[in-house]
Design a protein around this motif. Structure first.
Motif, PDB file in Angstrom:
ATOM      1  N   ALA A  15       0.842  -1.206   0.000  1.00  0.00           N
ATOM      2  CA  ALA A  15       0.000   0.000   0.000  1.00  0.00           C
ATOM      3  C   ALA A  15       0.868   1.243   0.000  1.00  0.00           C
ATOM      4  CB  ALA A  15      -0.896   0.006   1.240  1.00  0.00           C
ATOM      5  N   ASP A  16       0.258   2.343  -0.430  1.00  0.00           N
ATOM      6  CA  ASP A  16       0.916   3.643  -0.433  1.00  0.00           C
ATOM      7  C   ASP A  16       0.658   4.304   0.928  1.00  0.00           C
ATOM      8  OD1 ASP A  16       1.480   6.415  -0.782  1.00  0.00           O
ATOM      9  OD2 ASP A  16       1.211   6.193  -2.954  1.00  0.00           O
ATOM     10  N   ALA A  17       1.734   4.719   1.581  1.00  0.00           N
ATOM     11  CA  ALA A  17       1.623   5.290   2.934  1.00  0.00           C
ATOM     12  C   ALA A  17       0.878   6.616   2.956  1.00  0.00           C
ATOM     13  CB  ALA A  17       3.023   5.470   3.516  1.00  0.00           C
ATOM     14  N   ASP A  38      11.127   4.317   8.401  1.00  0.00           N
ATOM     15  CA  ASP A  38      12.299   4.696   7.627  1.00  0.00           C
ATOM     16  C   ASP A  38      11.801   5.117   6.237  1.00  0.00           C
ATOM     17  OD1 ASP A  38      14.985   4.774   6.921  1.00  0.00           O
ATOM     18  OD2 ASP A  38      15.178   2.603   6.677  1.00  0.00           O
ATOM     19  N   PRO A  40      11.356   7.093   2.541  1.00  0.00           N
ATOM     20  CA  PRO A  40      12.369   7.431   1.542  1.00  0.00           C
ATOM     21  C   PRO A  40      13.137   8.665   2.015  1.00  0.00           C
ATOM     22  CG  PRO A  40      10.260   7.037   0.487  1.00  0.00           C
ATOM     23  CD  PRO A  40      10.002   7.016   1.956  1.00  0.00           C
ATOM     24  N   HIS A 185      18.365  -4.827   0.690  1.00  0.00           N
ATOM     25  CA  HIS A 185      17.734  -3.512   0.498  1.00  0.00           C
ATOM     26  C   HIS A 185      18.783  -2.443   0.827  1.00  0.00           C
ATOM     27  CE1 HIS A 185      15.037  -0.119   0.898  1.00  0.00           C
ATOM     28  NE2 HIS A 185      14.025  -0.863   0.501  1.00  0.00           N
ATOM     29  N   HIS A 187      18.641   0.275   2.180  1.00  0.00           N
ATOM     30  CA  HIS A 187      18.497   0.942   3.475  1.00  0.00           C
ATOM     31  C   HIS A 187      18.147  -0.021   4.601  1.00  0.00           C
ATOM     32  CE1 HIS A 187      17.894   4.448   0.634  1.00  0.00           C
ATOM     33  NE2 HIS A 187      19.072   4.586   1.201  1.00  0.00           N
ATOM     34  N   HIS A 188      18.601  -1.248   4.449  1.00  0.00           N
ATOM     35  CA  HIS A 188      18.472  -2.233   5.532  1.00  0.00           C
ATOM     36  C   HIS A 188      19.113  -1.694   6.815  1.00  0.00           C
ATOM     37  CE1 HIS A 188      19.275  -5.977   7.751  1.00  0.00           C
ATOM     38  NE2 HIS A 188      20.500  -5.501   7.900  1.00  0.00           N
ATOM     39  N   PHE A 212       6.721   2.197   5.819  1.00  0.00           N
ATOM     40  CA  PHE A 212       7.734   2.119   4.750  1.00  0.00           C
ATOM     41  C   PHE A 212       8.657   0.932   5.049  1.00  0.00           C
ATOM     42  CE2 PHE A 212       6.498   6.607   5.105  1.00  0.00           C
ATOM     43  CZ  PHE A 212       6.182   6.904   3.787  1.00  0.00           C
ATOM     44  N   ALA A 213       8.110  -0.283   4.940  1.00  0.00           N
ATOM     45  CA  ALA A 213       8.832  -1.437   5.498  1.00  0.00           C
ATOM     46  C   ALA A 213      10.094  -1.827   4.742  1.00  0.00           C
ATOM     47  CB  ALA A 213       7.888  -2.625   5.567  1.00  0.00           C
ATOM     48  N   GLY A 214      10.189  -1.541   3.436  1.00  0.00           N
ATOM     49  CA  GLY A 214      11.389  -1.946   2.685  1.00  0.00           C
ATOM     50  C   GLY A 214      11.564  -3.443   2.761  1.00  0.00           C
ATOM     51  N   SER A 215      12.702  -3.890   3.335  1.00  0.00           N
ATOM     52  CA  SER A 215      12.925  -5.333   3.493  1.00  0.00           C
ATOM     53  C   SER A 215      12.451  -5.837   4.857  1.00  0.00           C
ATOM     54  CB  SER A 215      14.401  -5.644   3.320  1.00  0.00           C
ATOM     55  OG  SER A 215      15.139  -4.989   4.342  1.00  0.00           O
ATOM     56  N   SER A 217      13.246  -4.646   8.160  1.00  0.00           N
ATOM     57  CA  SER A 217      14.104  -4.657   9.361  1.00  0.00           C
ATOM     58  C   SER A 217      13.330  -4.206  10.609  1.00  0.00           C
ATOM     59  CB  SER A 217      15.297  -3.716   9.209  1.00  0.00           C
ATOM     60  OG  SER A 217      15.889  -3.837   7.965  1.00  0.00           O
ATOM     61  N   GLU A 233       4.208  -1.398   2.562  1.00  0.00           N
ATOM     62  CA  GLU A 233       5.314  -1.136   1.633  1.00  0.00           C
ATOM     63  C   GLU A 233       4.691  -1.038   0.246  1.00  0.00           C
ATOM     64  OE1 GLU A 233       8.803  -0.622   1.235  1.00  0.00           O
ATOM     65  OE2 GLU A 233       8.332  -0.794  -0.884  1.00  0.00           O
ATOM     66  N   VAL A 234       5.116  -0.040  -0.526  1.00  0.00           N
ATOM     67  CA  VAL A 234       4.453   0.211  -1.805  1.00  0.00           C
ATOM     68  C   VAL A 234       4.901  -0.739  -2.921  1.00  0.00           C
ATOM     69  CG1 VAL A 234       6.000   1.949  -2.838  1.00  0.00           C
ATOM     70  CG2 VAL A 234       3.536   2.144  -3.146  1.00  0.00           C
TER      71      VAL A 234
END
Ligand SMILES: C[S@@+](CC[C@H](N)C(=O)[O-])C[C@H]1O[C@@H](n2cnc3c(N)ncnc32)[C@H](O)[C@@H]1O
Length: 277
Positions: A15-17, A38, A40, A185, A187-188, A212-215, A217, A233-234
């Motif tokens: 989803a978009d935050a 975290d 962008p 990622h 930005h891990h 903004f979960a990314g990978s 962490s 996370e988008v």
């Protein structure tokens, strides 16, 4: 809206935050008491004199590029306003925010947080990231990312019997080998870097929101410390990967295998791979 006990807290929702749907899907009517995220970073679009993009690196790997660029700092501020307004609507009134940023992003994040009532900067948590510099007698630390810790209320009076608050940590990009396991990622963050923040600003059982979960962490650290992650996370590939990561982390914990990872020593890492970021 779903009651929270019907929600799968091991699922990262794509989803978009900046939109409301994702928050409803991961929290239902419940509220989180810690926002640990975290977003962008405030990286600006790089252009040549003629106006064309200078750095069109994207879509190289299976994952779409998770790095977002903004035309101006003002655009970054508008982006921050859009997501943070949504996120804080899903927090308890006494929730703390810990928001990771690069140095250029600090001012826009602080300004937006202030406008939403989070006017107290409790401190800036600094990650001294070990570099690959090969000088045998010294180790350089690079400060690229910091976490701003914000609340609606001022700091309580100093408690002489209390524990110290940790405001700095030293660690390499992938000290616990979790980045390599979960897609590298850019930005891990290693668990050892996140642990003091999670322990200080939330309690076991709390819901911890990361839009903004990314990978993953942050949600994985929350889960390992007995908190309930709620994350968005988008990018679909990363969202799926985070869901797998949370499920595997949960089964490792159930098997009693969720102990602290062994930290690779800097010497091992530099000589073995030289791949610190
Ligand atoms: C700084 S990274 C997070 C890294 C993460 N902490 C980790 O350990 O891997 C920011 C993430 O936000 C995602 N993102 C960018 N715009 C978004 C949006 N509007 N809504 C949700 N996620 C977004 C990016 O795809 C990226 O994975």
């Amino acid at each position: 809206m779903k009651p929270h006990d019907e929600i799968d807290s091991y699922r990262c929702v794509r989803a978009d935050a900046r939109e409301p749907e994702g928050y409803r899907a991961v929290l239902g009517e419940a509220k989180a008491s810690f926002l640990h995220t975290d977003p962008p970073y405030c990286l600006l679009t790089r252009r040549r004199k003629g106006g064309d993009l200078r750095d069109p690196r994207a879509n190289k790997k299976i994952d779409r590029n998770p790095i977002v660029r903004f035309e101006t700092v003002r655009d970054y501020r508008a982006f921050t306003e859009a997501w943070m307004t949504r996120a804080v609507a899903h927090l308890t009134p006494d929730a703390t925010l810990a928001i990771w940023t690069n140095l250029l992003g600090k001012e826009p994040i602080l300004a937006v947080a202030r406008s939403l009532g989070y006017g107290h900067l409790r401190g800036e948590y600094v990650w001294g990231k070990r570099t690959t510099d090969k000088n045998a007698n010294e180790q350089l630390l690079r400060v690229y990312e910091v976490a701003l810790v914000l609340s609606r209320t001022p700091e309580p009076p100093l408690d002489p019997a209390g524990l110290p608050t940790v405001w700095a940590v030293v660690g390499g990009y992938d000290d616990d080998a979790e980045a390599a396991r979960w897609g590298n990622h850019p930005h891990h963050k290693p668990f050892s870097v996140l642990e003091p923040l999670v322990r200080t600003w939330s309690r076991p059982g709390d819901r911890v929101l990361d839009p903004f979960a990314g990978s993953g962490s942050m949600p994985a650290a929350a889960l390992r410390l007995g908190r309930q992650p709620a994350c968005l996370e988008v990018e679909p590939e990363w969202a799926e990967r985070v869901t797998r990561r949370l499920r595997e982390t949960a089964s490792e914990l159930a098997r009693g295998a969720g102990s602290r990872p062994e930290i690779n020593t800097p010497a091992d890492k530099v000589s073995a791979t030289g791949n610190h970021r």
